[in-house]
Write a protein that holds these residues in place. Structure first.
Motif, short mmCIF file in Angstrom:
data_model
loop_
_atom_site.label_atom_id
_atom_site.label_comp_id
_atom_site.label_asym_id
_atom_site.label_seq_id
_atom_site.Cartn_x
_atom_site.Cartn_y
_atom_site.Cartn_z
N MET A 236 100.49 31.87 34.14
CA MET A 236 101.10 31.91 35.48
C MET A 236 100.34 31.00 36.43
O MET A 236 100.95 30.30 37.25
N ALA A 237 99.02 31.03 36.33
CA ALA A 237 98.20 30.20 37.23
C ALA A 237 98.38 28.72 36.88
O ALA A 237 98.48 27.86 37.76
N TYR A 238 98.43 28.44 35.58
CA TYR A 238 98.66 27.05 35.13
C TYR A 238 99.97 26.52 35.69
O TYR A 238 100.05 25.36 36.14
N GLN A 239 100.98 27.38 35.70
CA GLN A 239 102.30 26.94 36.16
C GLN A 239 102.31 26.53 37.62
O GLN A 239 103.13 25.72 38.04
N ILE A 240 101.39 27.12 38.43
CA ILE A 240 101.38 26.72 39.85
C ILE A 240 100.24 25.74 40.13
O ILE A 240 99.89 25.50 41.28
N GLY A 241 99.65 25.18 39.09
CA GLY A 241 98.70 24.09 39.30
C GLY A 241 97.23 24.43 39.16
O GLY A 241 96.37 23.59 39.41
N ALA A 242 96.92 25.66 38.74
CA ALA A 242 95.51 26.00 38.56
C ALA A 242 94.97 25.35 37.29
O ALA A 242 95.71 25.12 36.34
N LYS A 243 93.68 25.05 37.32
CA LYS A 243 93.05 24.52 36.12
C LYS A 243 92.59 25.68 35.24
O LYS A 243 92.08 26.68 35.75
N VAL A 244 92.82 25.52 33.94
CA VAL A 244 92.36 26.54 33.00
C VAL A 244 91.47 25.88 31.95
O VAL A 244 91.52 24.67 31.75
N THR A 245 90.65 26.69 31.30
CA THR A 245 89.67 26.12 30.39
C THR A 245 89.49 27.01 29.15
O THR A 245 90.06 28.10 29.07
N GLY A 246 88.71 26.48 28.22
CA GLY A 246 88.20 27.30 27.11
C GLY A 246 89.14 27.56 25.96
O GLY A 246 88.92 28.46 25.16
N LYS A 247 90.19 26.76 25.85
CA LYS A 247 91.20 27.10 24.86
C LYS A 247 90.79 26.74 23.43
O LYS A 247 91.43 27.18 22.46
N ARG A 578 78.95 17.38 25.78
CA ARG A 578 78.32 18.40 26.62
C ARG A 578 79.24 18.62 27.82
O ARG A 578 78.89 18.35 28.97
N ALA A 579 80.43 19.07 27.52
CA ALA A 579 81.47 19.19 28.56
C ALA A 579 82.48 20.26 28.15
O ALA A 579 82.72 20.49 26.97
N TRP A 580 83.01 20.90 29.18
CA TRP A 580 84.10 21.84 28.97
C TRP A 580 85.42 21.07 29.08
O TRP A 580 85.48 20.01 29.72
N ILE A 581 86.46 21.61 28.49
CA ILE A 581 87.78 20.99 28.61
C ILE A 581 88.63 21.80 29.58
O ILE A 581 88.85 22.99 29.38
N ASN A 582 89.07 21.13 30.63
CA ASN A 582 89.98 21.78 31.58
C ASN A 582 91.41 21.31 31.31
O ASN A 582 91.64 20.16 30.96
N ILE A 583 92.34 22.22 31.50
CA ILE A 583 93.75 21.92 31.26
C ILE A 583 94.51 22.19 32.55
O ILE A 583 94.27 23.20 33.21
N TYR A 584 95.39 21.29 32.91
CA TYR A 584 96.19 21.53 34.11
C TYR A 584 97.56 20.88 33.95
O TYR A 584 97.77 20.03 33.09
N GLU A 586 100.45 18.57 35.27
CA GLU A 586 100.69 17.42 36.14
C GLU A 586 101.99 17.64 36.91
O GLU A 586 102.81 18.48 36.54
N GLU A 587 102.14 16.91 37.99
CA GLU A 587 103.36 17.01 38.80
C GLU A 587 104.63 16.90 37.95
O GLU A 587 105.62 17.59 38.18
N ASP A 588 104.58 16.00 36.97
CA ASP A 588 105.76 15.79 36.12
C ASP A 588 105.94 16.89 35.07
O ASP A 588 106.83 16.82 34.22
N GLY A 589 105.09 17.89 35.11
CA GLY A 589 105.23 19.01 34.18
C GLY A 589 104.43 18.86 32.90
O GLY A 589 104.40 19.78 32.08
N SER A 590 103.80 17.70 32.70
CA SER A 590 103.08 17.49 31.44
C SER A 590 101.72 18.19 31.46
O SER A 590 101.14 18.45 32.52
N MET A 591 101.24 18.52 30.28
CA MET A 591 99.96 19.20 30.14
C MET A 591 98.85 18.15 30.09
O MET A 591 98.89 17.25 29.25
N GLN A 592 97.92 18.26 31.03
CA GLN A 592 96.85 17.27 31.13
C GLN A 592 95.49 17.89 30.82
O GLN A 592 95.31 19.09 31.00
N PHE A 593 94.57 17.02 30.38
CA PHE A 593 93.24 17.50 29.99
C PHE A 593 92.17 16.68 30.69
O PHE A 593 92.35 15.50 30.94
N GLU A 594 91.06 17.34 31.01
CA GLU A 594 89.94 16.61 31.58
C GLU A 594 88.65 17.24 31.09
O GLU A 594 88.63 18.40 30.69
N LYS A 595 87.60 16.45 31.11
CA LYS A 595 86.29 16.99 30.76
C LYS A 595 85.55 17.37 32.02
O LYS A 595 85.63 16.67 33.03
#
Lengths: 605, 71, 217
Positions: A236-247, A578-584, A586-595
């Protein structure tokens, strides 16, 4: 704040091209027990729903350990609080089954707070967020003392003691309402919405802040009492733009091969025990090592006579890495020879290391409170907690030490927060339950403070309409896929240990192709005949999105660390990872990843 | 078959509330608890332990085929 | 020798009653598809089942039952009616507590809380019938045990006892059929049959006795 926010995008086309397509077919073939796509034989009329409007400063979603303290502390900090849960206070999620709670007392402990934090960090190979590790220990005793006052340690059931502070404070508690949507208006949180399991009623909550205490989740696995947790809060949080991690991390609890789905029986008498406190005892408990052994040598637990080491005689090279300091015994390569575990003091599924508690070795000492499953006979089965990451290692990305997300007004605590309190591995026994209590309190106070700065938001009528349409869509479909069938298909794809536990790129991509199929062609066609099935439909959708996240994050992390093990990248890669992976999203609805580098907070725009 | 029998139910509804996976419902006719969605039972025994009259019987077998990681 | 013969004479007539009110319930219990629980729970269940069956039997252990017409049998039946009444009312008085008693020895909800939930479930027909039957049962006991204190005329006392018994057995049997955890269809039929015939027996006795007394008068 570190600078290196490197985006890694995964192309779907690329995956499909590489897909082998071996897993799903085998898995699907073995099911064939439930009708898949059929007509929707409705028992409720989707046109006949009532509405209930609610307004509050702080909305706490979830009624486990984190939710309890979030509600209590937000109230005590002067905010108007409401609690909503899809289950019952103290009787849903993993909290009811967590029996050990860490209580750190600096006066009596052999270690200082700093020493404790440093030790956890060493075991966690840097994956922990030391701020949260320290915070948990620092406040654990205070929370435990409050729990003791409420009678928490007097029963194996928690509803009564949890009700004490909630009733005292007159905090409105709404149970059996399934929240399906978080609501964001004008860039900040505005509330949430869901439906009742007992009557045809849609709930709208207008709230200045929302604290997600929704736990983490799994793929409704067998043998672990986590089947009501399906990463609802995260998605639910991902859907409104929150970053999630640890998957990419994995909890590796095994179960019994006889009646593997029997959670209660599989945990021995643990569910019968009253909770108790734990002291400093730091491990590097994997569970994935057990999966490695099973993968390489077959089922590792063919038991000899009592006292004999399980799987004795079979030497095994390689496998997940355990730091020297935290090895329990046996050859390097890490504890794989002790799948039976010690049955030592544990804390239950709500927060105990995957020490192979399903072990079937005879106990060497009398049972103690909070024990893991005692010596069980017969062999083990894997994946009892499939889909769940390590406690506190997956969920909403905190932007500071106050459990705050990147969405203003949205907080998370406990397993819903990717705080990395213990790192991507089980370290301190009992810390998961303590951490939920501590973080709940921290989030509650932070949310109450935030409320003083903002006005009550307004949920627009177009938002309401959209939400209602999405919420009831499975009920309105004339025909569709049964959520149970889609879930079983998902389990068949995700649960085998050569997918989620012993990872390699080709298989992860193959599985991803199947999951994307479910996402694109099944998720939009889930049907629901009644309110129970409507809940299942939403849970199934959340699991599909989680599966996508888990596979993509696992593909991305090209190394092995803690509970993430790649057969094709078996070593630690400290240079790149030495980084966590965050998932969020994008405006276009795509699933994005960042370190996000270990030891840093995420960038907030 | 997971949760298998309810006998001696007084219709207080505690089990319905206490079940994390929403397996139970009160039968509108008899007012007593019924096992409505047995396939979702996670065999955690909370309903049994919360039941004031100890009316619920649970067996360790799942009612639908079980998918495990290895076994 | 003679004494033994006499004893046999006195008690052999109880055998059919034992078969009907002990043997048959035990048989139904053992053949029924009931979940088998711990020894304590099974013991408490059986005790409660038998106590209720003995309350059904009380309708036949009366001085008016022609089956026990002879003087010595008559005295025995009067005695048994009193003893059974007091013993099994005691069991039934305690039976709501039996339900929560095992919770003292196993994990789960607090027995005190469970008991409060149990006796305050006023929405439940079964519980309400149980409470009513319980109240009548206490009244039965009090009016019988302290009969002399109330200074009731013998016939009025007897009538009161009879009618209270009928009310008790109607509410009690309904309670058992509605809510009893061992209430299978055969058990229900048994209970309803026994209760009905008991009530009929009582009314017939009263009816004919009254006539007889009238004609004597």
């Amino acid at each position: 704040m570190d600078e290196s926010n490197k985006k890694d995008q995964l192309s779907r086309r690329q995956f499909v091209a590489l897909t082998g397509g071996t897993i799903g077919l085998a898995a699907l073939g073995s099911l064939g027990l439930m009708a898949a796509y059929t007509e929707n034989e409705r028992e409720v009329d989707p046109a006949d729903f009532k509405y209930q409007e609610n307004e509050t400063d702080v909305l706490v979603i979830g009624s486990g350990m984190a939710g309890l303290f979030a509600a209590v502390k937000a109230h005590d900090a002067g905010a108007k609080v409401m609690m909503v849960s899809k289950g019952r206070l103290g009787s849903s999620g993993l909290t009811p089954f967590a029996k050990g709670i860490f209580a750190y007392d600096e006066k009596t402990s052999d270690y200082s707070l700093d020493e404790f934090t440093a030790m956890v960090s060493r075991s966690a190979l840097g994956t922990n967020n030391a701020v949260y590790t320290r915070q948990m220990a620092e406040h654990s005793l205070a929370r435990v003392n409050e729990l003791r006052e409420w009678g928490f340690f007097e029963s194996n059931l928690y509803n009564k003691s949890f009700n004490v502070p909630i009733t005292e404070r007159n905090i409105p508690l709404i149970e059996r309402v399934v929240i399906t949507h978080l609501i964001k208006e004008n860039g900040r949180i505005a509330g949430a919405s869901g439906f009742s399991l007992d009557e045809q009623k849609i709930y709208f909550f207008t709230a200045k802040t929302v604290i997600l205490c929704t736990g983490a989740g799994g793929f409704k696995p067998n043998g672990f009492p986590v089947c009501d947790l399906t990463h609802d809060g995260t998605v639910m949080a991902y859907q409104i733009g929150a970053k999630v991690t640890g998957k990419e991390w994995n909890d590796g609890h095994p179960g019994r091969s006889t009646n593997p789905a029997a959670s209660y029986d599989g945990w021995g008498d643990m569910f019968d025990q009253k909770p108790s406190t734990t002291q400093i005892e730091i491990h590097h408990d994997l569970g994935v090592d057990l999966n490695y052994r099973a993968y390489k040598l077959g089922n590792p637990i063919q038991m000899g006579p009592p006292g004999q080491e399980p799987g004795q005689g079979a030497e095994l090279d390689g496998g997940p890495f355990v730091p020297e300091e935290f090895r329990r015994s046996g050859p390097p390569g890490g504890g794989g020879e002790r799948p039976g575990g010690e049955g030592r003091r544990g804390e239950g599924p709500g927060g105990r290391g995957p020490r192979g508690e399903g072990g079937n070795r005879e106990r060497r000492r009398p049972p103690r409170k909070g024990d893991g499953p005692p010596g069980m006979q017969g062999s083990l089965a894997g994946g009892s907690s499939a889909g769940m990451a390590i406690h506190k290692s997956e969920g909403i990305v905190p932007i500071n030490e106050k459990c705050e997300s990147n969405i203003p007004g949205l907080y998370a605590a406990g397993d819903a927060l990717g705080s990395y309190m213990a790192g991507a591995i089980y370290t301190q026994v009992g810390s998961s339950l303590a951490g939920s209590a501590v973080q709940g309190a921290v989030a509650g106070e932070a949310a109450a403070a935030f409320c003083q700065k903002v006005a009550m938001p307004v949920i627009s009528s177009s938002t309401r309409k959209n939400i209602e349409t999405q919420m009831l869509a499975p009920l309105k479909r004339e025909a569709g896929y049964s959520p149970a069938w889609v879930t079983q298909t998902l389990q068949g794809i995700m649960i085998p240990n050569f997918v989620l536990y012993i990872k390699k790129e080709s298989m992860l991509k193959a599985a991803l192709a199947y999951i994307e199929e479910l996402r694109d062609h099944h998720l939009p066609m889930l049907r629901a005949a009644d309110l129970h099935e409507l809940r299942l439909a939403h849970e199934t959708a959340n699991m599909i999105i989680t599966a996508e996240m888990k596979l993509k994050a696992s593909i991305l992390r090209k190394e092995s660390r803690c509970s993430h093990y790649r057969l094709d990248y078996p070593e630690l890669d400290n240079e790149n990872w030495r980084a966590w992976i965050n998932i969020y999203k994008e405006e276009d609805g795509s699933m994005q990843f960042e370190k996000q580098p270990f030891g840093s907070w995420p960038e907030v725009i | 078959m997971a949760i298998s029998k309810i006998s001696g139910c007084i219709g207080c509804g505690t089990c319905v509330q206490s079940c994390p996976t929403d397996v139970l419902r009160l039968d509108p006719k008899s007012g007593k608890a019924i096992i409505k969605y047995v396939e979702d039972c996670q065999i955690c025994h909370l309903c049994r332990m919360y039941c004031p009259v100890d009316a619920i019987v649970i067996t360790p077998e799942k009612s639908i085929p079980v998918i495990v990681s290895w076994g | 020798m003679g004494i033994i013969m006499k004893t046999q004479n006195k008690y052999y007539k109880l055998i059919p009653a034992a078969a009907l009110f002990i043997g048959l319930p035990l048989l139904l219990w053992s053949l029924g598809d009931f979940p088998r629980k711990s020894i304590l729970k099974e013991f408490l269940s059986l005790l409660t089942i038998l106590a209720f069956c003995f309350m059904l039997a009380q309708f036949y252990f009366t001085r008016h039952n022609k089956y026990f017409a002879k003087g010595r049998e008559f005295a025995m039946v009067v005695k048994l009616h009193r003893y059974f009444g007091f013993i099994f009312i005691a069991v039934l008085v305690l039976h709501p507590f039996f339900i929560v008693l095992p919770r003292f020895f196993e994990a789960g909800v607090d027995p005190g809380d469970a008991f409060v939930t149990l006796i305050t479930e006023f929405d439940s027909l079964g519980v309400m019938l149980g409470l009513i039957a319980y109240g009548i049962m206490i009244l039965l006991f009090v009016t019988t045990f302290f009969r002399n204190k109330f200074n009731l005329h013998y016939r009025i006392g007897r009538m009161l006892h009879g009618y209270l018994s009928v009310l008790f057995i109607v509410a009690g049997a309904w309670h058992v059929v509605n809510i009893g955890r061992h209430t299978s269809t055969p058990f229900s039929i048994y209970i309803i049959l026994m209760a009905l015939s008991g009530i009929i027996h009582l009314f017939l006795t009263y009816f004919f006795e009254s006539k007889k007394e009238l004609s004597h008068g």
